[in-house]
Design an enzyme around this catalytic site. Structure first.
Site, short mmCIF file in Angstrom:
data_model
loop_
_atom_site.label_atom_id
_atom_site.label_comp_id
_atom_site.label_asym_id
_atom_site.label_seq_id
_atom_site.Cartn_x
_atom_site.Cartn_y
_atom_site.Cartn_z
N GLY A 1 -18.48 -35.68 99.24
CA GLY A 1 -17.50 -34.86 98.56
C GLY A 1 -16.62 -35.69 97.65
CB SER A 2 -13.12 -35.26 96.58
OG SER A 2 -13.35 -33.93 96.17
#
Lengths: 382, 645
Positions: B326-327
């Site tokens: 993810g981020s």
């Protein structure tokens, strides 16, 4: 033969009889017994208890019996032969009804504090009875069928009673012991040839009876035969005794593993090491030298007794001595053959060496008879 | 009858003749016996002597004492406990069924135990002692001893068995031991004979398995004289075995305990690395399990409960679990762009809330968009569109290169089982595995750590440590006591000005009012941290769902919620530790993972217990009650004594 036949004037009397004892025989018996004490001491891990000391005491008692029996004039033993035989048959019958179970068979008769093995007693009384029978019998009738059957009956009745106990080994020894006297008495060859043929046929019959309803021997006896024929069949079961015994015996080598160093005996791999398998322990700890010297001692005992038998002109004495040494020979020959894997495992002790009372007393009684024959042999009047 | 002299002479002759015959026969029999005796004792004595030795001498293996496992401070993680056990020798027992049934009345024996003991006994030679029951109490042993006459062949013995004093704390790292199985033996070319000892235990997972060779030691042997029933009479000689070597891990047991308890109730993983040398200080995977159950032989019910638990306690999520980063992956994309020279980092990109790439619309998590953002803001506020743009500029190859440089997609060689390698998806990989060409959309997805990208929590921690130190930190789990010198990691050669941007972005994430992890900031002097949140989709949101309106995470079933991630390093000025936290289906990184990361970071910096003063004042009441709750579950210091001298 009655006492009248004795040349009483040439017979030693009283304590003088001690001088006329067969001393070489006494010495040999003591020597053999010492082998026993030594081994029993070793098996107990260097202890006089629980076997060596009682055995020594028993042997001392046996020597006393031998002297006592030997000092009694031979004609006395001839005259009581019949009565003694009948009593031993009655005792065998007594075992049949009142015997105590031991080792899976009825062998003991408990009378008060005594434990008696009537089959052992029967060995000596049968020989006595047969010797007396052939002494009484006219020489011309010795090979006559009727009288031969009579002799065979005397030998076989106790044998059959013992077989019913059931004790195959002792029964065979009884019959064979009787056979020696019958053979020595001069019964015709033909009978023996016929008997051997019948015996072979009998073995075949017995073996083929296995598993049928009329099976003659007990299962354990069959198994002993099996394991005798091929001990490796069941190394942990029936063949175990023979295998371990042969290992112990073979591992002795020339001079053995040393006194009290036999691993097979000390670590309990040997079964009944103080009784039937004591020869194995001897062979393990003292090797070929120890084992063969014992065998030589036994043969010397046979020889010394044989001389007594050959030198007497008295028919009863000659037959009696032949019977006693025949019986003695069967003991040690069967025992040794057994532990060497040449004969099936039958409960026969090594004479004078194995731990045990009945056999010792009876054997010494037998040698007492030999001594009596030796002391009271016919002599030329001096 | 009165006989004539002639008759007497005839009788004497007969007896002599027959007597000599009998004598001859006897002599020949005696000769046979003598020959047999000679044959056995002189010719074959060697063989028989050998057989006699085989009879009496028994070679026994003496199992070596297994090496101990310690944490970095000398706290015992795996030890050997003396216990009482019951052994039976078939030889002495006779009727084993009878003896076992009597035994079952005295001590607690299941049918399985009895069956196994029976099988062991029948498989082994009759004098081999077989363990029937282990770890018995003194009362049970006394009961058995008191009833000894009725239990032939049964002996109580003392032995060593493995014990994990911290139970579940280090289950996934240390692993556990268990009895040697057929499969274990088949896997070995020349199995150590000690493995044949019934119930000998070897490492089945974790360090216990991977360090088996040094932990096991070498078996000693003992030659004993046994008697006919197998009883040992005396010892002939003995060669002492070599005890296994002790293993010292880099794990800090107190921190590990704290981390695991902090994950209580979650299906989550947390990794703490020492930034300076790569030491793994904590490797917590929750929920955990009690490895002692496996040593004793886990029951079917217990094992099924572990298997059926949807939080998968048996899986070591720190190294085995692979998640879309993810981020937290955005630092990789940012550095790839800087390295490729496609941006200077100060340049602003406009985020309208979405971006159309070759006919597909890619959304930013913030529906209204971030407006114009530069790199630092893009990181701290986690703008997706910024990274869509950067990724398209530099391309997937550059991203992969940077990803590998930062330690992602690499399978680390650690002495624990099932270490996964993660996935840095390349064009070639997609061709081989998806049978399709790489598309721009894939690059766009990868730029925010979605799509095909997969990383393990350990890899995320390594990445963070590398960002914090600019060195190629390699994780290590075992401390070599001989190698005291710190390892010098090679430099990553990332330009300082790039790293300043990245670290600033991460700092703002936690410490800027608009940062995604602002609520998880630390106010204590010198303990401030820099981090990055991540929220990775487990299931892609369908168009229908989007049109129906995005549902709140809490309304979704647990196993469809997003994974929550947080990576950070601290203190910002001189980084000492790097932390990665993944909360499976936790919802959002800033709400579910960042608070966990902060607590564990503070615990790591403050000797295992976060100080209340490090938290922002408005949060302290809530934090205090949380800490109170947790205190009851945490292992007390006296339970974790240093046992190494």
């Amino acid at each position: 033969m009655s006492y009248l036949e004795y040349n009483t004037k040439s017979m030693p009397r009283g304590l003088a009889k001690v001088l006329y004892l067969n001393w070489p025989l006494v010495a040999l018996l003591i020597a053999v017994a010492f082998y026993g004490f030594l081994m029993l001491y070793s098996i107990a891990g260097g202890n006089l208890q629980p076997w060596a000391e009682p055995q020594a005491r028993r042997f001392a008692f046996g020597v006393a019996i031998m002297f006592a029996v030997g000092f009694v004039p031979l004609w006395f033993w001839r005259s009581i032969a019949g009565v003694a035989y009948v009593i031993s048959i009655l005792l065998l019958l007594g075992v049949e009804f009142f015997g105590t179970m031991g080792m899976g068979a009825q062998r003991w008769l408990v009378i008060g504090p005594f434990r008696l093995q009537p089959s052992e007693l029967a060995k000596i009384t049968t020989i006595l009875a047969l010797a007396a029978y052939f002494d009484w019998l006219d020489l011309k009738k010795v090979s006559h069928p009727v009288w031969v059957i009579g002799a065979a009956a005397i030998a076989l009745i106790p044998a059959l009673l013992v077989l019913r106990q059931p004790d195959l080994g002792t029964a065979l020894l009884l019959a064979l012991g009787g056979g020696v006297v019958i053979f020595a008495a001069g019964v015709h060859w033909g009978y023996f040839a016929a008997l051997i043929s019948a015996g072979v046929a009998g073995v075949v019959t017995v073996m083929s009876s296995r598993g049928t309803e009329w099976q003659i021997l007990k299962d354990y006896q069959f198994r002993r035969i099996d394991s005798f024929l091929d001990p490796s069949l069941d190394p942990l079961g029936a063949g175990y005794h023979i295998n371990q015994s042969m290992i112990a015996l073979g591992s002795g080598g020339w001079s053995g593993r040393g006194f009290m160093e036999g691993t097979q005996a000390r670590l309990n791999f040997l079964p009944e090491k103080h009784t039937d398998f004591i020869f194995t322990t001897l062979a393990e700890e003292f090797g070929f030298i120890g084992a063969s010297s014992l065998l030589v001692l036994y043969l010397l005992i046979l020889g010394v007794c044989m001389l007594t038998a050959l030198r007497t002109t008295n028919r009863f004495a000659g037959l009696l001595v032949m019977g006693v040494i025949g019986n003695f020979f069967l003991y040690f020959a069967v025992n040794m053959a057994m532990v060497m894997g040449l004969a099936p495992v039958v409960g026969v002790p090594l004479p004078l060496v194995s731990y045990g009372g009945s056999a010792m007393v009876v054997l010494m009684f037998g040698f007492g008879l030999v001594q009596s024959a030796h002391i009271h042999r016919a002599r030329l009047p001096s | 009858m009165k006989r004539s002299d002639r008759e007497k002479e005839a009788s004497r002759r007969t007896i002599s003749r027959r007597g000599l015959l009998i004598g001859g026969l006897q002599l020949s029999v005696a000769g046979t016996l003598m020959w047999r005796l000679r044959d056995m004792q002189l010719n074959q004595s060697e063989q028989f002597r050998l057989l006699a030795e085989e009879n009496r001498i028994n070679l026994r293996l003496l199992p070596p004492t297994r090496g101990l496992i310690f944490d970095r401070n000398g706290i015992l993680l795996a030890g050997n406990e003396q216990n009482y056990r019951i052994v039976i020798k078939r030889d002495d027992a006779g009727d084993i069924d009878l003896v076992l049934s009597r035994l079952a009345q005295l001590i607690d024996l299941s049918d399985d135990d009895i069956e196994r003991a029976r099988r062991d006994m029948l498989r082994n030679r009759p004098f081999v002692p077989v363990t029937v029951a282990e770890r018995l109490s003194w009362e049970e042993i006394s009961r058995v001893a008191a009833n000894a006459p009725a239990l032939p062949g049964v002996t109580p013995e003392m032995g060593l068995s493995r014990l994990y004093p911290l139970r579940a704390d280090t289950a996934h790292v240390v692993g556990y031991v268990g009895p040697v199985s057929e499969r274990d033996l088949e896997a070995l070319e020349a199995p150590d004979p000690v493995l044949m000892i019934p119930r000998f235990q070897i490492g089945k997972s974790g360090v216990e398995r991977m360090a088996e060779d040094s932990l096991r030691g070498r078996a000693g042997s003992q030659r004993v004289e046994v008697n006919a029933v197998g009883r040992v009479m005396r010892e002939l000689d003995r060669v002492e075995g070599v005890p296994g070597e002790n293993v010292h891990l880099t794990i800090d047991a107190r921190l590990q305990n704290y981390a695991l308890e902090r994950l209580h109730g979650l299906s989550a993983a947390a990794v703490v690395l020492d930034v300076t040398n790569g030491d793994i200080l904590a490797l917590a995977s929750g929920p955990s399990f009690d490895p002692n159950l496996f040593v004793r032989g886990i029951s079917g019910t217990d094992f099924n409960a572990l298997l059926e638990n949807d939080h998968r306690p048996l899986v070591n999520k720190t190294v085995q679990g692979m998640y879309p980063p993810g981020s937290t992956f955005k630092m990789v994309t940012a550095l790839a762009a800087l390295d490729a020279g496609v941006t200077d980092g100060q340049e602003r990109v406009f985020c309208p809330g979405h971006m159309d790439v070759s006919g597909n619309r890619f959304h930013c998590w913030k529906r209204g968009g971030h407006g114009r953002v530069a790199m630092v803001t893009a990181l701290s506020e986690s703008c997706d569109v910024y990274f869509y743009e950067m990724a398209q500029r530099c391309g997937i190859d550059k991203i992969n290169e940077m990803s590998t440089r930062l330690g992602l997609g690499i399978r680390y060689d650690l002495p624990i089982t099932s270490v996964a390698g993660g996935l840095n998806p390349t064009r070639e990989w997609k061709r081989n595995n998806r049978n399709a060409e790489w598309r721009v959309g894939d690059t766009v997805n990868a730029s925010i750590g979605q799509g095909f990208v997969l990383s393990t929590p350990l890899q995320m921690a390594v990445m963070t440590a590398r960002l914090a130190s600019n060195t190629a930190v390699l994780p290590r789990l075992v401390r070599d006591p001989l190698d005291r010198a710190e390892r010098t990691a090679t430099s990553l050669d990332l330009r300082p000005e790039w790293l300043r941007l990245i670290r600033r972005g991460m700092y703002d994430t936690v410490n800027d009012r608009r940062g995604t992890a602002y609520s998880s900031r630390v106010v204590a002097e010198g303990q401030a941290m820099a981090g990055k949140t991540g929220t990775s989709q487990v299931f892609s949101i369908t168009r229908a769902e989007r049109e129906a309106g995005i549902r709140r995470q809490e309304d979704l079933p647990w196993n469809r919620r997003n994974h929550a991630l947080f990576v950070n390093f601290a203190p910002v000025e001189t980084p000492r530790i790097a932390v990665a936290v993944v909360v499976e289906h936790g919802g959002g990184g800033s709400s579910a993972a960042a608070p966990v990361g902060r607590d564990i970071t503070l615990a790591a910096l403050n000797d295992g217990r976060p100080p209340l003063s490090a938290y922002p004042a408005p949060q302290r009441n809530r934090i205090q009650s949380e800490q109170q709750n947790m205190l009851e579950r945490l292992r007390r210091p006296e339970d974790m004594r240093v046992s190494r001298a």
